[in-house]
Design an enzyme around this catalytic site. Sequence first.
Site: not given
Ligand code: AMP
Length: 286
Positions: A35, A176, A186-187
């Site tokens: 993030h 990343v 997060s999971r």
């Molecule tokens: P989330 O909080 O899971 O809804 O993710 C929020 C944003 O962060 C989304 O655009 C995801 O694709 C991105 N995101 C989640 N994990 C990663 C990661 N490991 N690397 C890059 N972006 C990520």
Amino acid sequence: MEVLRSKRELADWIRSCGNSERTLVPTMGALHRGHTSLIALAREKTPENDVVATIFVNPTQFGPNEDFDSYPRQLEDDLHLCEEHGAAAVFAPSANEMYQADTSILIHESALSHRLCGASRPGHFDGVCTIVAKLFLMTQPSAAIFGEKDFQQLVVLRRLVRDLDFPIDIIPGPTVREGDGLAMSSRNAYLSAEERAQAPVIFRSLTRVAKEISEGIIKTPDAAIASLTEEIGDTPLARIDYLEIVDSRSLEAITSLENANPRLLAAVFFGKTRLIDNVGLPALID
Ligand code: AMP
């Protein structure tokens, strides 16, 4: 950094910003380096813009038996990370602020959403499209950043912007990873020590197969899927949800590796935790 908890506070802040533009980074919180890399990318790609991160665990994108209630929530830590990485504001509304109890309109995407994650999570992308459209309307950004980690989401949201005429640039952020290749999520916090030790097989297998395709060792999509299935399927704690090789724009399964833009995608359960990842392939047409 401004912390905005209501639509009213957000609107007042936007008004106070005058003519300056914004780049939106939507998240569900429990922030990690994936993030924060998106906040950093926003600052790099749109240096004139204010970065607005949003933190909202969106109920409409979770199925009835999914992890909405147990999804990690750690707002104070998240706010520190956003500030450290240069967000100008964080919008972190409550569910009541975002949805009426009798909300009856959701946005439905009908071409890209029914397969892959949409097949395992019916209604998921309707929830994603709806919340992202609402965040676009509330924050009025000129650009928005989404991670390639959620590749289908990125493609669906490009379609949302195209079909609903949002004047917003969608900027993809690279995935990343942990040191052993596991995509940050997060999971990942749900994984047991044993599951965590085996989970890197997903990326290891995807990158191996991508390499073998580019070297001409694997010659067909079916052989690619068979090879992934064998390695991931042989991992004791892994249960495959899907393994696919698709066209990056249509998300349709490809029948030939001469497709200009193939992408390998995986969703794999470790216990109750469903992990997703994907890798692109170099153009293979000579
Ligand atoms: P989330 O909080 O899971 O809804 O993710 C929020 C944003 O962060 C989304 O655009 C995801 O694709 C991105 N995101 C989640 N994990 C990663 C990661 N490991 N690397 C890059 N972006 C990520």
